[in-house]
Design a protein around this motif. Structure first.
Motif, PDB file in Angstrom:
ATOM      1  N   ASN A   1       0.824  -1.219   0.000  1.00 17.11           N
ATOM      2  CA  ASN A   1       0.000   0.000   0.000  1.00 17.11           C
ATOM      3  C   ASN A   1       0.853   1.262   0.000  1.00 17.11           C
ATOM      4  O   ASN A   1       0.541   2.225  -0.710  1.00 17.11           O
ATOM      5  N   ASN A   2       1.910   1.277   0.798  1.00 19.08           N
ATOM      6  CA  ASN A   2       2.795   2.448   0.828  1.00 19.08           C
ATOM      7  C   ASN A   2       3.475   2.671  -0.515  1.00 19.08           C
ATOM      8  O   ASN A   2       3.595   3.809  -0.973  1.00 19.08           O
ATOM      9  N   CYS A   3       3.913   1.616  -1.159  1.00 18.38           N
ATOM     10  CA  CYS A   3       4.590   1.759  -2.449  1.00 18.38           C
ATOM     11  C   CYS A   3       3.618   2.211  -3.538  1.00 18.38           C
ATOM     12  O   CYS A   3       3.966   3.040  -4.384  1.00 18.38           O
ATOM     13  N   LYS A   4       2.398   1.685  -3.512  1.00 14.40           N
ATOM     14  CA  LYS A   4       1.374   2.120  -4.473  1.00 14.40           C
ATOM     15  C   LYS A   4       1.098   3.611  -4.319  1.00 14.40           C
ATOM     16  O   LYS A   4       0.886   4.313  -5.305  1.00 14.40           O
ATOM     17  N   LYS A   5       1.087   4.070  -3.074  1.00 12.79           N
ATOM     18  CA  LYS A   5       0.810   5.481  -2.798  1.00 12.79           C
ATOM     19  C   LYS A   5       1.816   6.393  -3.507  1.00 12.79           C
ATOM     20  O   LYS A   5       1.472   7.482  -3.939  1.00 12.79           O
ATOM     21  N   TYR A   6       3.048   5.920  -3.681  1.00 18.77           N
ATOM     22  CA  TYR A   6       4.080   6.714  -4.352  1.00 18.77           C
ATOM     23  C   TYR A   6       4.196   6.393  -5.842  1.00 18.77           C
ATOM     24  O   TYR A   6       5.090   6.895  -6.515  1.00 18.77           O
ATOM     25  N   GLY A   7       3.304   5.544  -6.361  1.00 21.57           N
ATOM     26  CA  GLY A   7       3.260   5.308  -7.802  1.00 21.57           C
ATOM     27  C   GLY A   7       3.886   4.020  -8.293  1.00 21.57           C
ATOM     28  O   GLY A   7       3.875   3.748  -9.490  1.00 21.57           O
ATOM     29  N   ALA A   8       4.440   3.224  -7.393  1.00 21.52           N
ATOM     30  CA  ALA A   8       5.065   1.971  -7.816  1.00 21.52           C
ATOM     31  C   ALA A   8       4.010   0.899  -8.067  1.00 21.52           C
ATOM     32  O   ALA A   8       2.934   0.914  -7.464  1.00 21.52           O
ATOM     33  N   ALA A   9       4.335  -0.019  -8.940  1.00 19.54           N
ATOM     34  CA  ALA A   9       3.516  -1.216  -9.105  1.00 19.54           C
ATOM     35  C   ALA A   9       3.958  -2.214  -8.044  1.00 19.54           C
ATOM     36  O   ALA A   9       5.100  -2.163  -7.583  1.00 19.54           O
ATOM     37  N   VAL A  10       3.071  -3.096  -7.650  1.00 16.78           N
ATOM     38  CA  VAL A  10       3.443  -4.126  -6.682  1.00 16.78           C
ATOM     39  C   VAL A  10       3.021  -5.493  -7.209  1.00 16.78           C
ATOM     40  O   VAL A  10       2.033  -5.612  -7.942  1.00 16.78           O
ATOM     41  N   LYS A  11       3.800  -6.477  -6.849  1.00 18.70           N
ATOM     42  CA  LYS A  11       3.505  -7.860  -7.224  1.00 18.70           C
ATOM     43  C   LYS A  11       3.695  -8.736  -5.997  1.00 18.70           C
ATOM     44  O   LYS A  11       4.606  -8.516  -5.202  1.00 18.70           O
ATOM     45  N   PRO A  12       2.863  -9.757  -5.860  1.00 24.63           N
ATOM     46  CA  PRO A  12       3.075 -10.706  -4.763  1.00 24.63           C
ATOM     47  C   PRO A  12       4.264 -11.609  -5.081  1.00 24.63           C
ATOM     48  O   PRO A  12       4.706 -11.698  -6.235  1.00 24.63           O
ATOM     49  N   VAL A  13       4.746 -12.302  -4.077  1.00 21.83           N
ATOM     50  CA  VAL A  13       5.876 -13.215  -4.268  1.00 21.83           C
ATOM     51  C   VAL A  13       5.556 -14.266  -5.324  1.00 21.83           C
ATOM     52  O   VAL A  13       6.436 -14.685  -6.084  1.00 21.83           O
ATOM     53  N   SER A  14       4.303 -14.655  -5.423  1.00 24.18           N
ATOM     54  CA  SER A  14       3.919 -15.659  -6.422  1.00 24.18           C
ATOM     55  C   SER A  14       4.261 -15.223  -7.847  1.00 24.18           C
ATOM     56  O   SER A  14       4.406 -16.060  -8.734  1.00 24.18           O
ATOM     57  N   PHE A  15       4.422 -13.925  -8.065  1.00 27.28           N
ATOM     58  CA  PHE A  15       4.866 -13.423  -9.372  1.00 27.28           C
ATOM     59  C   PHE A  15       6.184 -14.083  -9.773  1.00 27.28           C
ATOM     60  O   PHE A  15       6.362 -14.487 -10.917  1.00 27.28           O
TER      61      PHE A  15
END
Length: 140
Positions: free
Chosen positions: A110-124
């Motif tokens: 959530n914090n990284c999304k707030k600054y514009g980053a994409a996020v992926k779970p470890v399963s990625f």
């Protein structure tokens, strides 16, 4: 250029083969992750930068190279956690949308999304690796 930022201990503890290595020692866990990521990159199509971010302390930093097998190794300072270091990396990026953070930690996501980053779970990482390995075995 895309940067894949790995929440290192979170990834280690969510991939059984890496967690097994970490039970031997933290160093074995770190080395296994770097080998895993280098293998993942080599067998896939990702050609951006990969940075594995670990909770650190000054003694570890002086004993480990900052790059291994093409993977950047980043340790947080003794007085900060890896999550804080990852958020700083995203925030300080001139183009945070080029950052992809890999973690199962919802608060960090959530914090990284707030600054514009994409996020992926470890399963990625595991799904991509399985797809790559199954494709290799089918075509070989």
């Amino acid at each position: 250029m895309t940067i894949l930022i790995i929440d290192a201990y979170n990834v280690i503890r969510n991939i059984s083969e890496l967690a097994h290595k970490e039970k031997e020692s933290l160093e074995h866990g770190r080395d296994a992750l770097i080998t895993y990521l280098a293998d993942w990159r080599r067998k896939g199509s990702f050609n951006g930068r990969i940075a594995a971010v670990f909770d650190g302390q000054d003694t570890i930093i002086s004993n480990m190279p900052l790059k291994k097998s093409g993977i950047d190794i980043v340790f947080s300072r003794t007085d900060e956690k890896a999550d804080g270091r990852i958020i700083k990396m995203v925030r300080s990026d001139k183009n945070p949308k080029s950052s992809v953070v890999v973690t199962n930690d919802i608060e960090l996501q959530n914090n990284c999304k707030k600054y514009g980053a994409a996020v992926k779970p470890v399963s990625f990482l595991t799904t991509q690796r399985q797809n790559i390995l199954s494709h290799i075995s089918i075509t070989d």
